[in-house]
Design an enzyme around this catalytic site. Sequence first.
Site, PDB file in Angstrom:
ATOM      1  N   ASP A 140       0.839  -1.186   0.000  1.00  0.00           N
ATOM      2  CA  ASP A 140       0.000   0.000   0.000  1.00  0.00           C
ATOM      3  C   ASP A 140       0.885   1.251   0.000  1.00  0.00           C
ATOM      4  OD1 ASP A 140      -2.721  -1.439   0.563  1.00  0.00           O
ATOM      5  OD2 ASP A 140      -1.269  -2.263   1.975  1.00  0.00           O
ATOM      6  N   ASP A 186     -18.440   6.366  17.227  1.00  0.00           N
ATOM      7  CA  ASP A 186     -17.659   7.533  16.810  1.00  0.00           C
ATOM      8  C   ASP A 186     -18.547   8.372  15.903  1.00  0.00           C
ATOM      9  OD1 ASP A 186     -15.367   9.064  15.380  1.00  0.00           O
ATOM     10  OD2 ASP A 186     -14.263   7.786  16.774  1.00  0.00           O
ATOM     11  N   ASP A 195     -10.562   1.763   0.454  1.00  0.00           N
ATOM     12  CA  ASP A 195      -9.716   1.046   1.407  1.00  0.00           C
ATOM     13  C   ASP A 195     -10.510   0.475   2.570  1.00  0.00           C
ATOM     14  OD1 ASP A 195      -7.108   0.485   0.882  1.00  0.00           O
ATOM     15  OD2 ASP A 195      -6.267   2.300   1.753  1.00  0.00           O
ATOM     16  N   ASP A 226     -27.123   5.298  12.716  1.00  0.00           N
ATOM     17  CA  ASP A 226     -26.774   6.684  13.010  1.00  0.00           C
ATOM     18  C   ASP A 226     -27.646   7.150  14.173  1.00  0.00           C
ATOM     19  OD1 ASP A 226     -26.489   9.437  13.123  1.00  0.00           O
ATOM     20  OD2 ASP A 226     -26.399   9.698  10.952  1.00  0.00           O
ATOM     21  N   THR A 233     -28.510   5.811   7.717  1.00  0.00           N
ATOM     22  CA  THR A 233     -27.373   6.245   6.914  1.00  0.00           C
ATOM     23  C   THR A 233     -26.211   6.610   7.822  1.00  0.00           C
ATOM     24  OG1 THR A 233     -28.907   7.133   5.280  1.00  0.00           O
ATOM     25  CG2 THR A 233     -26.614   7.837   5.123  1.00  0.00           C
ATOM     26  N   HIS A 242     -13.515  11.947  11.021  1.00  0.00           N
ATOM     27  CA  HIS A 242     -12.885  11.331  12.196  1.00  0.00           C
ATOM     28  C   HIS A 242     -13.176   9.839  12.252  1.00  0.00           C
ATOM     29  CE1 HIS A 242     -12.412  10.378  16.552  1.00  0.00           C
ATOM     30  NE2 HIS A 242     -11.448  11.260  16.494  1.00  0.00           N
ATOM     31  N   ASN A 256      -3.625  -4.378  -1.037  1.00  0.00           N
ATOM     32  CA  ASN A 256      -4.410  -4.147  -2.251  1.00  0.00           C
ATOM     33  C   ASN A 256      -3.803  -3.070  -3.140  1.00  0.00           C
ATOM     34  OD1 ASN A 256      -4.940  -1.942  -0.629  1.00  0.00           O
ATOM     35  ND2 ASN A 256      -7.159  -1.950  -0.953  1.00  0.00           N
ATOM     36  N   THR A 258      -3.436  -0.025  -2.592  1.00  0.00           N
ATOM     37  CA  THR A 258      -4.190   1.224  -2.536  1.00  0.00           C
ATOM     38  C   THR A 258      -4.045   1.872  -1.169  1.00  0.00           C
ATOM     39  OG1 THR A 258      -5.839   0.394  -4.095  1.00  0.00           O
ATOM     40  CG2 THR A 258      -6.495   2.253  -2.721  1.00  0.00           C
ATOM     41  N   ASP A 390      -3.904   2.598  30.551  1.00  0.00           N
ATOM     42  CA  ASP A 390      -3.318   1.256  30.535  1.00  0.00           C
ATOM     43  C   ASP A 390      -2.024   1.150  29.741  1.00  0.00           C
ATOM     44  OD1 ASP A 390      -5.267  -0.200  32.119  1.00  0.00           O
ATOM     45  OD2 ASP A 390      -6.667   0.246  30.497  1.00  0.00           O
ATOM     46  N   SER A 414      -7.285   9.749  19.916  1.00  0.00           N
ATOM     47  CA  SER A 414      -8.233   9.157  18.965  1.00  0.00           C
ATOM     48  C   SER A 414      -7.531   8.277  17.949  1.00  0.00           C
ATOM     49  CB  SER A 414      -8.987  10.253  18.202  1.00  0.00           C
ATOM     50  OG  SER A 414     -10.060  10.761  18.923  1.00  0.00           O
TER      51      SER A 414
END
Length: 704
Positions: A140, A186, A195, A226, A233, A242, A256, A258, A390, A414
Amino acid sequence: MQNRRERRTVLTVLLSLSLALPAVAGIAGPAAAKRFDAPGGTRTFQGGGRGIMTDAILVSYRPGFQPAEKARALGAVENGKVSRLAGKVVRYRFASRFHAKGALEALAADPRVEYAEPDWWIENDRKRRGAISPADASNDPYFTGSSLWGMYGDTSSPANQYGSGAAEAWAKGYTGSRNVYIGIIDEGIQVTHPDLAANIWTNPYDPTDGVDNDGNGYIDDTNGWDFYYRDRTVYNSGEDAHGTHVAGTIGGVGGNGTGVAGVSWKVTMISGKFLGPQGGYTSDAVAAVDYFTDLKQRHGLNIVATSNSWGGGGFSSTLLAAINRAGDAGILFIAAAGNSNVNTDSGAHYPSSYTCTTSARSWDCIVSVASITSSGARSSFSNYGARTVDLGAPGSSITSSVPSNSYATYSGTSMATPHVSGAVALCASIDPSLSAQQIRAKLMNTVVATSSLSGITVTGGRLDAAALADSCVPAAPTPTPVPTPTPVPTPTPVPTPVPTPAPTPAPTPVPTPTPAPPTSDLPAGWSSADIGSVGVVGSAAASNGTWSVAGAGAGFVSTSDAFRYAWTSLSGDGSIVVKLTSISGSSSSRTAGVMIRDGANASARFVYLGLNGSGRIEWTRRTTAGAKSSVSTLTRGTVAPVWLRITRTGNSFVGAWSTNGTSWTNTSSVSITLPADLSQGVAVTNRSTSSAATAGYTDVTATP
């Protein structure tokens, strides 16, 4: 966009506020982080952490009270249950956050209330972003171009000793399985991203027809749900960068050619979108957590963990209860430690500062993740805590997928969190029998000691995906030693006397024989033997079409097999079909099924389809002699009798199973270049060297 949820213009104002609420009657100050006494029978309202109060509150009533009465009395403009699993918790929404604050004060004196708390506003834990141009080794472009340092290890090429070590796991053949599921709580995900698309869940239980076919309360939840806009959707154009970035780090398709590669090249990701462009409500996070718990319990999906790159709200009994429900169902909650550069042992960051334990479950289902840089330093923004954080993982300057079909570099805890989520998925793909508790323990025990994290995290170390993967490989059994026989002296020959010939007696008449009972041997053309070091000798017999096969040994989940095999020859194309009527044994991971194999060598190439003692259909294959086999768990809750079939067409092998012998479900296929002459038959193992499992078969048919 259908059923778009109303969003108030005060959000911009709310995002600039930080209400700890110390002066509100009945609300406590910051709670002790990670280890605390959750509110029980008292009417104490707990705060804790620093959160942004919204126009809504969450209330848990004692039994026998009708929440609608209180809604009218408080002047709520909207009320309803938080989620299907939350039970008695009710959400009230008011005309403003100031009305909500007053309602909390009023509820403080109500003896019918178990607890009440703000429905905190939550944001993602991304710190900064910077756009950029749009036994396996990644090809990739961002990996080979030295832009994915978080995936590297000290021996990979390119290399970085402070990366997650994922590339070293790939080099050993550990690239994941789509039978492992990760819930992404999220923002949403661009499910058509090149991907990501192959690793996005498509709900087989609820086809898109306007009907809630599986009865989970969500109509046509094709790729998840959602909870922010309250529709099916999970991707909205112009949003969800994000969540898409997080998904690429967990499970960007590798090899792949890509874009990027995720830690787990093959995994199934489900979207639980609850964050909008500026944040989201705690109540929607609760609904998302419960959604994944229900999917696992309702359909038996192997949801190993949820990935949670968000935080900032105050303490919430309602959210903690949902996380505990998920923990009880065997789902880990991987959480970002936060981006405020604070010690969360003294200043809580929720949800990562919760402790997910109950009276019935002593192990903590939460894993809190700090961020490190490419030089091994703790990222300057990352929270830390010797009791509450942790481990660390790559989180600074992380490149991953974003809409629309593009890539970007972000920094934050994040970005560290999905590295751990992907590593957990990788572990579960290697040994599907591991529990969430066992995976968490292996994760914590395989970190690399890191000076920048020493004394300020629980483990003092950073993620090592390669070491974790190695630790998740089932241990091979220790062969039982065979004693060397004591040599016996050869005796001196004694001459044999020559007998005197005797007269030949007259022949005795032979009676006509009585027909013998059916033979217990295998049919003509079939053979049976133990393959590898089994510990306990197995057996195979057939009588009047009913077969009984017993086998011990570790099975076929490593580089060398140990099991009982009964087989016949297969020349060219053909198939083996059986009805598995029973399987018994001392190990819950025992398995019995059908196999096509390239010889009796313990490290030979093979494909296997079987049912294990936990009611799971397993699809196992070794494509290279001597290599580690790959195991996929295809379904759960299946019991014998079950029909099993493997069909060979050229170098393609397809497995299928059926509960009635008529309607078949194709499990998967694999391509292996094998000679024309192979063996096909039935295989049984107890996955133990101390005792054997026994399987019953009928309708055993091998063609040609």
